[in-house]
Design an enzyme around this catalytic site. Sequence first.
Site, PDB file in Angstrom:
ATOM      1  N   CYS A  86      -6.137 -28.460  11.597  1.00  0.00           N
ATOM      2  CA  CYS A  86      -7.292 -29.364  11.556  1.00  0.00           C
ATOM      3  C   CYS A  86      -6.884 -30.813  11.301  1.00  0.00           C
ATOM      4  O   CYS A  86      -7.548 -31.732  11.772  1.00  0.00           O
ATOM      5  CB  CYS A  86      -8.291 -28.894  10.499  1.00  0.00           C
ATOM      6  SG  CYS A  86      -9.076 -27.331  10.957  1.00  0.00           S
ATOM      7  N   GLN A 115     -11.613   7.305  -4.292  1.00  0.00           N
ATOM      8  CA  GLN A 115     -12.137   7.700  -2.976  1.00  0.00           C
ATOM      9  C   GLN A 115     -13.561   8.240  -3.172  1.00  0.00           C
ATOM     10  O   GLN A 115     -14.275   7.748  -4.025  1.00  0.00           O
ATOM     11  CB  GLN A 115     -11.203   8.729  -2.310  1.00  0.00           C
ATOM     12  CG  GLN A 115      -9.885   8.121  -1.808  1.00  0.00           C
ATOM     13  CD  GLN A 115     -10.056   7.259  -0.547  1.00  0.00           C
ATOM     14  OE1 GLN A 115     -11.109   7.248   0.083  1.00  0.00           O
ATOM     15  NE2 GLN A 115      -9.012   6.500  -0.193  1.00  0.00           N
ATOM     16  N   CYS A 171      -6.091 -27.942   6.707  1.00  0.00           N
ATOM     17  CA  CYS A 171      -4.913 -27.232   7.227  1.00  0.00           C
ATOM     18  C   CYS A 171      -4.204 -28.072   8.290  1.00  0.00           C
ATOM     19  O   CYS A 171      -4.753 -29.040   8.825  1.00  0.00           O
ATOM     20  CB  CYS A 171      -5.300 -25.858   7.774  1.00  0.00           C
ATOM     21  SG  CYS A 171      -5.880 -25.863   9.482  1.00  0.00           S
ATOM     22  N   CYS A 197     -11.642 -29.045   6.774  1.00  0.00           N
ATOM     23  CA  CYS A 197     -10.479 -28.213   6.474  1.00  0.00           C
ATOM     24  C   CYS A 197      -9.222 -29.072   6.466  1.00  0.00           C
ATOM     25  O   CYS A 197      -9.033 -29.931   7.334  1.00  0.00           O
ATOM     26  CB  CYS A 197     -10.351 -27.101   7.513  1.00  0.00           C
ATOM     27  SG  CYS A 197      -8.878 -26.074   7.291  1.00  0.00           S
ATOM     28  N   PHE A 211      -3.298   5.148   4.040  1.00  0.00           N
ATOM     29  CA  PHE A 211      -4.285   4.696   5.024  1.00  0.00           C
ATOM     30  C   PHE A 211      -3.726   4.770   6.442  1.00  0.00           C
ATOM     31  O   PHE A 211      -4.388   5.261   7.359  1.00  0.00           O
ATOM     32  CB  PHE A 211      -4.742   3.263   4.701  1.00  0.00           C
ATOM     33  CG  PHE A 211      -5.815   2.769   5.635  1.00  0.00           C
ATOM     34  CD1 PHE A 211      -7.142   3.072   5.405  1.00  0.00           C
ATOM     35  CD2 PHE A 211      -5.491   2.023   6.761  1.00  0.00           C
ATOM     36  CE1 PHE A 211      -8.142   2.640   6.274  1.00  0.00           C
ATOM     37  CE2 PHE A 211      -6.475   1.584   7.638  1.00  0.00           C
ATOM     38  CZ  PHE A 211      -7.802   1.901   7.390  1.00  0.00           C
ATOM     39  N   HIS A 235      -5.152 -21.904  10.339  1.00  0.00           N
ATOM     40  CA  HIS A 235      -6.512 -22.317   9.995  1.00  0.00           C
ATOM     41  C   HIS A 235      -7.287 -21.180   9.323  1.00  0.00           C
ATOM     42  O   HIS A 235      -7.905 -21.380   8.272  1.00  0.00           O
ATOM     43  CB  HIS A 235      -7.298 -22.815  11.214  1.00  0.00           C
ATOM     44  CG  HIS A 235      -8.748 -22.987  10.861  1.00  0.00           C
ATOM     45  ND1 HIS A 235      -9.202 -24.082  10.152  1.00  0.00           N
ATOM     46  CD2 HIS A 235      -9.805 -22.152  10.986  1.00  0.00           C
ATOM     47  CE1 HIS A 235     -10.489 -23.927   9.885  1.00  0.00           C
ATOM     48  NE2 HIS A 235     -10.882 -22.758  10.394  1.00  0.00           N
ATOM     49  N   ASP A 241       0.867  -1.175   0.000  1.00  0.00           N
ATOM     50  CA  ASP A 241       0.000   0.000   0.000  1.00  0.00           C
ATOM     51  C   ASP A 241       0.905   1.227   0.000  1.00  0.00           C
ATOM     52  O   ASP A 241       2.125   1.113   0.082  1.00  0.00           O
ATOM     53  CB  ASP A 241      -0.959  -0.049   1.195  1.00  0.00           C
ATOM     54  CG  ASP A 241      -0.237   0.054   2.525  1.00  0.00           C
ATOM     55  OD1 ASP A 241       0.992   0.285   2.536  1.00  0.00           O
ATOM     56  OD2 ASP A 241      -0.900  -0.107   3.554  1.00  0.00           O
ATOM     57  N   SER A 242       0.310   2.406  -0.113  1.00  0.00           N
ATOM     58  CA  SER A 242       1.130   3.610  -0.284  1.00  0.00           C
ATOM     59  C   SER A 242       1.450   4.288   1.038  1.00  0.00           C
ATOM     60  O   SER A 242       2.177   5.269   1.068  1.00  0.00           O
ATOM     61  CB  SER A 242       0.388   4.595  -1.171  1.00  0.00           C
ATOM     62  OG  SER A 242      -0.805   5.005  -0.510  1.00  0.00           O
ATOM     63  N   ASP A 283      -2.850   8.296  -1.530  1.00  0.00           N
ATOM     64  CA  ASP A 283      -4.188   8.897  -1.489  1.00  0.00           C
ATOM     65  C   ASP A 283      -4.469   9.494  -0.120  1.00  0.00           C
ATOM     66  O   ASP A 283      -3.733   9.263   0.832  1.00  0.00           O
ATOM     67  CB  ASP A 283      -5.266   7.841  -1.813  1.00  0.00           C
ATOM     68  CG  ASP A 283      -5.299   6.724  -0.772  1.00  0.00           C
ATOM     69  OD1 ASP A 283      -4.234   6.393  -0.214  1.00  0.00           O
ATOM     70  OD2 ASP A 283      -6.389   6.176  -0.510  1.00  0.00           O
ATOM     71  N   ASP A 332      -7.665  -7.401   0.548  1.00  0.00           N
ATOM     72  CA  ASP A 332      -6.711  -7.635   1.632  1.00  0.00           C
ATOM     73  C   ASP A 332      -7.452  -7.349   2.918  1.00  0.00           C
ATOM     74  O   ASP A 332      -8.323  -6.491   2.954  1.00  0.00           O
ATOM     75  CB  ASP A 332      -5.507  -6.698   1.554  1.00  0.00           C
ATOM     76  CG  ASP A 332      -5.848  -5.304   2.065  1.00  0.00           C
ATOM     77  OD1 ASP A 332      -6.447  -4.537   1.295  1.00  0.00           O
ATOM     78  OD2 ASP A 332      -5.551  -4.996   3.227  1.00  0.00           O
TER      79      ASP A 332
HETATM   80 ZN   LIG Z   1      -8.185 -25.783   9.467  1.00  0.00          ZN
END
Ligand SMILES: [Zn+2]
Length: 339
Positions: free
Chosen positions: A277, A156, A274, A272, A64, A303, A60-61, A114, A234
């Site tokens: 899990c 914006q 992962c 899941c 924010f 997870h 990002d710039s 921005d 994001d």
């Molecule tokens: Zn998981």
Amino acid sequence: MPVGTQATVKALTPADLRAAGAQMILGNTYHLNLRPTAERIARLGGLHRFMAWDGPILTDSGGFQVFSLAELRRVDDDGVTFTSHIDGSINRLTPERAMEIQALLGSDVAMAFDQLVHPGRPKAEVAAATERTHRWAERSLGARGRPDQAVFGIVQGGVDAALRRASVDAIRAMAFDGIAIGGLSVGESKAEMASTLEVVAEALGDDPRPRYLMGVGSPIDFFTAVERGVDLFDCVLPTRVARTGQVWTDAGRLNLRNAAHQDDPGPIDPDCACEACRNHSRAYLAHLFRARELLAYRLATVHNVTWTLELMRRLRASLADGSFADLRQRIAEAFLRDS
Ligand SMILES: [Zn+2]
């Protein structure tokens, strides 16, 4: 994009990110330039090498964070002077400096600088910041640092339809490689976010460039935005809530600190794949959180990132096979039920 604010997606290694299915991650210009500084990262071979992530990175710039984290800001037409939230030092960001920092970091996608204004501010203030954002967008493009780096412009305009439309027209007319939608998920209502995305989608029409909704969101927000043409997101939410013990599943949110999980031998989510899990029970994770063991943060984050990226994969598949509305309804029911 999982968010790697300080050149790390908190608690995860690059191998964890790859295993979770991450394709691209985000780094924060504001944080990295204050510490360890863009110049130091450049001397060490750039952000990819520094953090050992060889996939795409978007930076990002800094706009924010300057407007949300830094103190004692002074905005003028040239840029923003602010006090670092880390050591109180005086710093300055301009469109040119934001682009220079991102070129030093060597990200694959850089963002134009921005000015964020909260949608609740008076219309004249939102309008002035939006017009300044357009002037800064031109200067950001003019300061483009390297040919191998894409640059996205930021729309914006708060939640005012006319200002948003004008902002899309202004940013769209510039030679950006992608269009980002900024200034949302900063306190407006869900209905305002949806109607603003509607305005942006209409104004962008058939523009073929990628569309990136910044700082969003929750599982339900993804559906709201994808339905209105957004491609890229994001958000710190999946990783931030994981560290508090909140995990996301198809049944909604679970809090691993709840006593109910202390005797549960089952995984967070049986569907899941992962690491958490596959290998560990809710009971084990509930114990790790209660004992404040460091592994708790890593497993819960693994997870949530895996589940979120898998949700995006399912979302893409649902667009292809026509089951988008069904999937949205199932996820919305699960996440509205417990909120
Ligand atoms: Zn998981």
